[in-house]
Write a protein that holds these residues in place. Structure first.
Motif, PDB file in Angstrom:
ATOM      1  N   CYS A  62       7.078  -7.262  -0.554  1.00  0.00           N
ATOM      2  CA  CYS A  62       7.140  -5.914   0.019  1.00  0.00           C
ATOM      3  C   CYS A  62       6.751  -4.871  -1.033  1.00  0.00           C
ATOM      4  O   CYS A  62       6.006  -3.931  -0.742  1.00  0.00           O
ATOM      5  CB  CYS A  62       8.553  -5.649   0.542  1.00  0.00           C
TER       6      CYS A  62
ATOM      7  N   ASN B  73       3.017  -5.032  -1.601  1.00  0.00           N
ATOM      8  CA  ASN B  73       2.307  -4.380  -0.484  1.00  0.00           C
ATOM      9  C   ASN B  73       2.340  -2.867  -0.606  1.00  0.00           C
ATOM     10  O   ASN B  73       1.356  -2.178  -0.286  1.00  0.00           O
ATOM     11  CB  ASN B  73       2.914  -4.809   0.844  1.00  0.00           C
ATOM     12  N   GLU B  74       3.458  -2.333  -1.060  1.00  0.00           N
ATOM     13  CA  GLU B  74       3.557  -0.884  -1.245  1.00  0.00           C
ATOM     14  C   GLU B  74       2.593  -0.410  -2.333  1.00  0.00           C
ATOM     15  O   GLU B  74       1.943   0.638  -2.192  1.00  0.00           O
ATOM     16  CB  GLU B  74       4.997  -0.505  -1.611  1.00  0.00           C
TER      17      GLU B  74
ATOM     18  N   ASP C 192      -0.187  -1.971  -3.241  1.00  0.00           N
ATOM     19  CA  ASP C 192      -1.553  -2.103  -2.699  1.00  0.00           C
ATOM     20  C   ASP C 192      -1.898  -0.934  -1.780  1.00  0.00           C
ATOM     21  O   ASP C 192      -3.024  -0.423  -1.803  1.00  0.00           O
ATOM     22  CB  ASP C 192      -1.684  -3.426  -1.929  1.00  0.00           C
ATOM     23  N   SER C 193      -0.923  -0.512  -0.974  1.00  0.00           N
ATOM     24  CA  SER C 193      -1.150   0.627  -0.078  1.00  0.00           C
ATOM     25  C   SER C 193      -1.409   1.903  -0.879  1.00  0.00           C
ATOM     26  O   SER C 193      -2.257   2.725  -0.519  1.00  0.00           O
ATOM     27  CB  SER C 193       0.041   0.821   0.861  1.00  0.00           C
ATOM     28  N   GLU C 194      -0.658   2.057  -1.974  1.00  0.00           N
ATOM     29  CA  GLU C 194      -0.844   3.230  -2.821  1.00  0.00           C
ATOM     30  C   GLU C 194      -2.229   3.191  -3.488  1.00  0.00           C
ATOM     31  O   GLU C 194      -2.894   4.225  -3.623  1.00  0.00           O
ATOM     32  CB  GLU C 194       0.256   3.303  -3.883  1.00  0.00           C
TER      33      GLU C 194
ATOM     34  N   LEU D 221      -4.903   1.865  -2.220  1.00  0.00           N
ATOM     35  CA  LEU D 221      -5.853   2.248  -1.179  1.00  0.00           C
ATOM     36  C   LEU D 221      -5.885   3.759  -0.972  1.00  0.00           C
ATOM     37  O   LEU D 221      -6.955   4.353  -0.805  1.00  0.00           O
ATOM     38  CB  LEU D 221      -5.498   1.546   0.136  1.00  0.00           C
ATOM     39  N   ARG D 222      -4.712   4.381  -0.982  1.00  0.00           N
ATOM     40  CA  ARG D 222      -4.650   5.845  -0.815  1.00  0.00           C
ATOM     41  C   ARG D 222      -5.357   6.543  -1.979  1.00  0.00           C
ATOM     42  O   ARG D 222      -6.085   7.529  -1.780  1.00  0.00           O
ATOM     43  CB  ARG D 222      -3.185   6.309  -0.714  1.00  0.00           C
TER      44      ARG D 222
END
Length: 391
Positions: free
Chosen positions: A9, A12-13, A15-17, A19-20
């Motif tokens: 988890c 994933n957070e 990786d999301s950051e 991408l942003r």
């Protein structure tokens, strides 16, 4: 954070950051492109990128990240940044029809070659100034782009009379350059001389090997006993005749280019095929993004097993998706660092030009299916089809 799911988890957070942040960086890339365009600055910033890369690798080592890893990640980021900026500026060019910036471009020969004429034809609407890099070989053209000495290169790849230029296809196997454009240029071969003379006096004829091939029928019928001397380019041939200044020497070239060397045409339209056209490709180190409303062409290479029906299975994939294959060419496969497959004596590499935009879901699905029936496959580039650009 004691379980796999908790760790996953957190990853994933992160990786999301990432991408942003990449999306935010993309917005800044567009802003940077807009500023470069308005100030007439070059898109490629080789020195600045290398300095930034060194700082990133140094910072990465302090964070226990290997320089190779940092280099690999940010080379991709920088390449995408350049691609975004080029694509954005091309969009501006499509509206304003003029790009106020300089480009370094490599091509074969000097002033007056067909490559010279094609280069200026293609880039005339893209920039207001070309800094030429005159090359004596196709390999030099590609090397100038790979080393960053030039932004782009222009290569002839096929002719309606003499066919494909195999050396260029073979060099593309070994290179990392991307095809970002194409154009066709009408070729009108003429006999050019310095002094007033006629065909009966010509003893030596200078030209690049391609014109000799493309005019072989006429030469056999009209100048069967003339000595043919090959030159590295049409410009070298014309310059040689200009310097010799004799009535028994001539060159093959176009009428317009001959005038640049104070040569005049004494016989024209000598090609085997009267509709003699050469197709050129434009190369760079970064891909471009073709807008969806422009007809796109994608060039790929692939290998197949040396078994009956292997090529048919590949072509069936294109057919099942209604993809038009407008060019298919085979060449002996060259083992190089881009190709890790074991090589057989008679193994072939196939080149295909297909009418599809690489940045579409259809292309994604197509590539997935092609990987099932090919040994290896590589996209050389996606670009506006020449008929769509009017070039």
């Amino acid at each position: 954070m004691n379980t796999i799911s908790e760790v996953r988890c957190s990853i994933n957070e992160i990786d999301s950051e990432i991408l942003r942040l990449l999306a935010k960086r993309k917005e800044l890339d567009i802003k940077m492109a807009d500023l470069k365009y308005s100030q007439g600055l070059p898109v490629r910033e080789t020195r600045e990128n290398e300095q930034s890369m060194q700082k990133l690798m140094d910072a990465g080592m302090e964070l226990n990240l290997s320089p190779d890893f940092v280099d690999s990640v940010f080379r991709t980021v920088f390449a995408n940044s350049l691609s975004q900026q080029i694509s954005y500026i091309q969009g501006i060019v499509g509206i304003n029809h003029q790009l106020n910036r300089k480009l370094k471009v490599s091509f074969l020969g000097n002033v007056g070659t067909y490559s010279y004429l094609a280069t200026y034809k293609y880039f005339n609407s893209i920039c207001d100034y070309i800094q030429p890099k005159n090359c004596t070989t196709f390999d030099d053209i590609i090397s100038a782009v790979e080393t960053g000495e030039c932004d782009c290169g222009v290569l002839p790849i096929e002719n309606t009379s003499s066919g494909c230029i195999n050396e260029v296809y073979d060099l593309l196997q070994k290179s990392n350059v991307k095809i970002i454009g194409e154009l066709t240029y009408p070729i009108e071969h003429t006999i050019l001389v310095k002094q007033d003379t006629d065909l009966s006096k010509i003893k030596t004829l200078y030209a690049h090997p391609q014109p000799f091939s493309q005019c072989s029928d006429w030469l056999h019928a009209n100048l069967p006993d003339v000595e043919l001397k090959a030159c590295s380019s049409s410009s070298e041939a014309m310059d040689t005749v200009r310097k010799l200044d004799r009535d028994d020497c001539a060159a093959i070239g176009c009428r317009e280019a001959g005038a640049l060397y104070s040569l005049k045409a004494i016989h024209g339209n000598i090609a085997n095929q009267k509709r003699n056209i050469t197709r050129f490709i434009v190369i760079s180190m970064s891909n471009i993004i073709v807008p969806p409303d422009i007809e796109a062409k994608t060039s790929i290479t692939f290998t197949t097993e040396n078994t009956p029906g292997s090529l048919v299975r590949v072509l069936n994939v294109f057919s099942s998706h209604n993809i038009n294959v407008v060019k298919l060419q085979s060449r002996p496969r060259i083992q190089n660092n881009l190709d890790n497959e074991p090589r057989g004596v008679w193994d072939e590499t196939f080149y295909a030009d297909i009418l599809i935009n690489v940045n579409t879901p259809l292309m994604t699905g197509l590539m997935a299916e092609l990987r099932q029936v090919t040994g290896s496959i590589r996209v050389l580039g996606c670009y506006a089809a020449s008929d769509a650009t009017g070039r």
